[in-house]
Scaffold this active site. Sequence first.
Site, PDB file in Angstrom:
ATOM      1  N   LYS A  77      48.990  52.377  36.595  1.00 63.64           N
ATOM      2  CA  LYS A  77      49.532  52.190  37.945  1.00 63.64           C
ATOM      3  C   LYS A  77      50.766  51.293  37.933  1.00 63.64           C
ATOM      4  CE  LYS A  77      47.931  48.968  41.126  1.00 63.64           C
ATOM      5  NZ  LYS A  77      49.098  48.286  41.663  1.00 63.64           N
ATOM      6  N   ASN A  78      50.650  50.147  37.301  1.00 66.15           N
ATOM      7  CA  ASN A  78      51.743  49.176  37.391  1.00 66.15           C
ATOM      8  C   ASN A  78      52.991  49.616  36.620  1.00 66.15           C
ATOM      9  OD1 ASN A  78      50.267  47.647  39.112  1.00 66.15           O
ATOM     10  ND2 ASN A  78      49.722  46.065  37.616  1.00 66.15           N
ATOM     11  N   CYS A 127      48.074  44.058  47.926  1.00 63.32           N
ATOM     12  CA  CYS A 127      46.867  43.241  48.003  1.00 63.32           C
ATOM     13  C   CYS A 127      47.218  41.818  48.389  1.00 63.32           C
ATOM     14  CB  CYS A 127      46.138  43.254  46.667  1.00 63.32           C
ATOM     15  SG  CYS A 127      45.337  44.827  46.365  1.00 63.32           S
ATOM     16  N   ARG A 144      52.630  35.306  47.825  1.00 68.56           N
ATOM     17  CA  ARG A 144      53.204  36.164  46.784  1.00 68.56           C
ATOM     18  C   ARG A 144      54.719  36.185  46.957  1.00 68.56           C
ATOM     19  NH1 ARG A 144      49.434  41.331  45.525  1.00 68.56           N
ATOM     20  NH2 ARG A 144      50.715  41.241  43.675  1.00 68.56           N
ATOM     21  N   ASP A 201      44.283  40.721  36.692  1.00 70.10           N
ATOM     22  CA  ASP A 201      43.799  41.935  37.354  1.00 70.10           C
ATOM     23  C   ASP A 201      42.436  42.390  36.829  1.00 70.10           C
ATOM     24  OD1 ASP A 201      46.032  41.869  38.898  1.00 70.10           O
ATOM     25  OD2 ASP A 201      46.976  43.659  38.070  1.00 70.10           O
ATOM     26  N   ARG A 257      43.933  53.040  45.960  1.00 72.65           N
ATOM     27  CA  ARG A 257      45.319  52.676  45.620  1.00 72.65           C
ATOM     28  C   ARG A 257      45.536  52.692  44.109  1.00 72.65           C
ATOM     29  NH1 ARG A 257      46.896  47.193  46.942  1.00 72.65           N
ATOM     30  NH2 ARG A 257      48.445  47.950  45.516  1.00 72.65           N
TER      31      ARG A 257
HETATM   32  C1  UD1 Z   1      52.131  42.127  38.927  1.00 78.91           C
HETATM   33  C2  UD1 Z   1      51.078  43.178  39.128  1.00 78.91           C
HETATM   34  C3  UD1 Z   1      49.802  42.541  39.674  1.00 78.91           C
HETATM   35  C4  UD1 Z   1      49.369  41.416  38.761  1.00 78.91           C
HETATM   36  C5  UD1 Z   1      50.499  40.447  38.495  1.00 78.91           C
HETATM   37  C6  UD1 Z   1      50.166  39.388  37.446  1.00 78.91           C
HETATM   38  C7  UD1 Z   1      52.441  45.104  39.663  1.00 78.91           C
HETATM   39  C8  UD1 Z   1      52.842  46.087  40.698  1.00 78.91           C
HETATM   40  N1  UD1 Z   1      51.570  44.175  40.071  1.00 78.91           N
HETATM   41  O1  UD1 Z   1      52.395  41.559  40.205  1.00 78.91           O
HETATM   42  O2  UD1 Z   1      48.809  43.530  39.757  1.00 78.91           O
HETATM   43  O3  UD1 Z   1      48.295  40.702  39.364  1.00 78.91           O
HETATM   44  O4  UD1 Z   1      51.653  41.148  38.025  1.00 78.91           O
HETATM   45  O5  UD1 Z   1      49.843  40.018  36.227  1.00 78.91           O
HETATM   46  O6  UD1 Z   1      52.840  45.172  38.521  1.00 78.91           O
HETATM   47  N2  UD1 Z   1      55.972  34.261  41.428  1.00 78.91           N
HETATM   48  C9  UD1 Z   1      56.858  33.396  42.018  1.00 78.91           C
HETATM   49  N3  UD1 Z   1      58.067  33.899  42.423  1.00 78.91           N
HETATM   50  C10 UD1 Z   1      58.418  35.197  42.257  1.00 78.91           C
HETATM   51  C11 UD1 Z   1      57.507  36.072  41.645  1.00 78.91           C
HETATM   52  C12 UD1 Z   1      56.278  35.571  41.246  1.00 78.91           C
HETATM   53  O7  UD1 Z   1      56.578  32.218  42.193  1.00 78.91           O
HETATM   54  O8  UD1 Z   1      59.534  35.573  42.644  1.00 78.91           O
HETATM   55  C13 UD1 Z   1      54.651  33.777  40.987  1.00 78.91           C
HETATM   56  C14 UD1 Z   1      53.515  34.412  41.779  1.00 78.91           C
HETATM   57  O9  UD1 Z   1      53.223  33.706  42.958  1.00 78.91           O
HETATM   58  C15 UD1 Z   1      52.380  34.359  40.769  1.00 78.91           C
HETATM   59  C16 UD1 Z   1      53.083  34.515  39.411  1.00 78.91           C
HETATM   60  O10 UD1 Z   1      54.453  34.188  39.648  1.00 78.91           O
HETATM   61  O11 UD1 Z   1      51.746  33.104  40.833  1.00 78.91           O
HETATM   62  C17 UD1 Z   1      52.988  35.860  38.769  1.00 78.91           C
HETATM   63  O12 UD1 Z   1      53.449  36.849  39.649  1.00 78.91           O
HETATM   64  P1  UD1 Z   1      54.107  38.209  39.136  1.00 78.91           P
HETATM   65  O13 UD1 Z   1      53.924  38.335  37.652  1.00 78.91           O
HETATM   66  O14 UD1 Z   1      55.475  38.298  39.676  1.00 78.91           O
HETATM   67  O15 UD1 Z   1      53.222  39.286  39.860  1.00 78.91           O
HETATM   68  P2  UD1 Z   1      53.700  40.692  40.409  1.00 78.91           P
HETATM   69  O16 UD1 Z   1      54.769  41.232  39.542  1.00 78.91           O
HETATM   70  O17 UD1 Z   1      53.952  40.623  41.872  1.00 78.91           O
END
Ligand code: UD1
Length: 420
Positions: free
Chosen positions: A22-23, A117, A122, A305, A397
């Site tokens: 999915k991701n 989710c 986030r 996850d 999803r």
């Molecule tokens: C992706 C995955 C999600 C998974 C997560 C962590 C997808 C679509 N989703 O989410 O299922 O749980 O990786 O493996 O691939 N952060 C910031 N600023 C930012 C971005 C992130 O502070 O601009 C923080 C977030 O709050 C969190 C951490 O960084 O604590 C990791 O987030 P991130 O790796 O970005 O998650 P996603 O890419 O949104």
Amino acid sequence: MEKLLVKGRKRLVGEVMISGAKNAAVAVLPAAIMAGGKSVLENLPNIEDVSCICNTIEKLGGKCIHKDKHTIEIDCSGGIDYCATFEEVQRIRASYYFLGALLARYKKAEVAMPGGCNFGKRPIDLHLKGFRALGATVEEECGFVRAYADKLVGAPIYMDQVSVGATINIMLAATMAEGVTTIENAAKEPHVVDTANYLNMMGANIKGAGTDVIRIIGVEKLNGAQYAIIPDQIEAGTYMIAAAITGGDVLVKNIIPKHMDSLTAKLVEMNVKMEEGDDSIRVMANKPLRGVNVKTMSYPGFPTDLQPQMAALLSICNGTSVITENVWENRYQYIEELCKLGAKVDINGRIATIEGIPHYQGAKVEATDLRAGAAMILAALAAEGTTQIDGVRYIDRGYEDVEMKLSALGADIQRVLDKG
Ligand code: UD1
């Protein structure tokens, strides 16, 4: 409203085929709109998030032609709109990849900001900081983000925090920037590598994906490409845990065993027997299993996850287990639901302390998000009596044919329409 009814305590035995990731799919599909030609994407999972991204591409004016259940041709050669501010986009969080992709191709993008989710804050500040470093002006309006530039220019970018989404999004934008971009402290998740591999097949010049430093030399244009998405690490992990929680014997097929190392190590520590093949893992569990401590981390650490699914398993293992959630600040909402089935869990900030119980007792529970839903199914499979799981839309999803795959392994699981 649909719900799942699960009659638990059936041992799962047999083989299960894992779908595409999915991701990875939700990053590779938006990347496809950057090409001047057609791409054929194979091994896509047949799930709601993929339909949602395809609907977005079509609303932007691109074509998504379904060749079969898992293959889609994407054709945006005629050009597409750069404004994705319609409701569809808000439904899933990964829509933020349209920002990077549209900015790369058109040097302007307007995208509604993300849903998906809900487990705490986030933010996407790192994505936006990266776009700004490449020379874009980024404005956050109520409910959407606008980014534009005369041209994007490569730059060194250091990520304050490891972020999968920001790494991929900046990589998308930098692919068509002038000059060299380096992303330091980059995420190393398999889907970061998968997206880079696809972009390179389209003509991009990206090196180092899968390490801490990604180096991108910008190119002027990209071509379409034929590409097969990697197998889903999290779906695979969910079925591995399903085998363990039911004391079963399951061959989990179509996976990359290396991606499963952090889970495999924990299951072995718990007393589960594992046999690794080239593209499969056989999971054999004989109770009793012992509790372990788990800390979630970015790849190659234990994936956040799989944290809820692991909690479902640890709750019926011997002794005390401790989970530390290092990635998301609030990813324990599902624990209340797990406790309705009898789990004994104490939450203190990012730490969950779990006291093993002999078995769950069926009850009515809710899937509060995608992986929470997976945890409910797993607990239900091990529960005495019947469990009713509401909120199935979350599970759809990210899990293809979940009740079909589990039924084929011997589970008693049915999807029913809730007329109430
Ligand atoms: C992706 C995955 C999600 C998974 C997560 C962590 C997808 C679509 N989703 O989410 O299922 O749980 O990786 O493996 O691939 N952060 C910031 N600023 C930012 C971005 C992130 O502070 O601009 C923080 C977030 O709050 C969190 C951490 O960084 O604590 C990791 O987030 P991130 O790796 O970005 O998650 P996603 O890419 O949104």
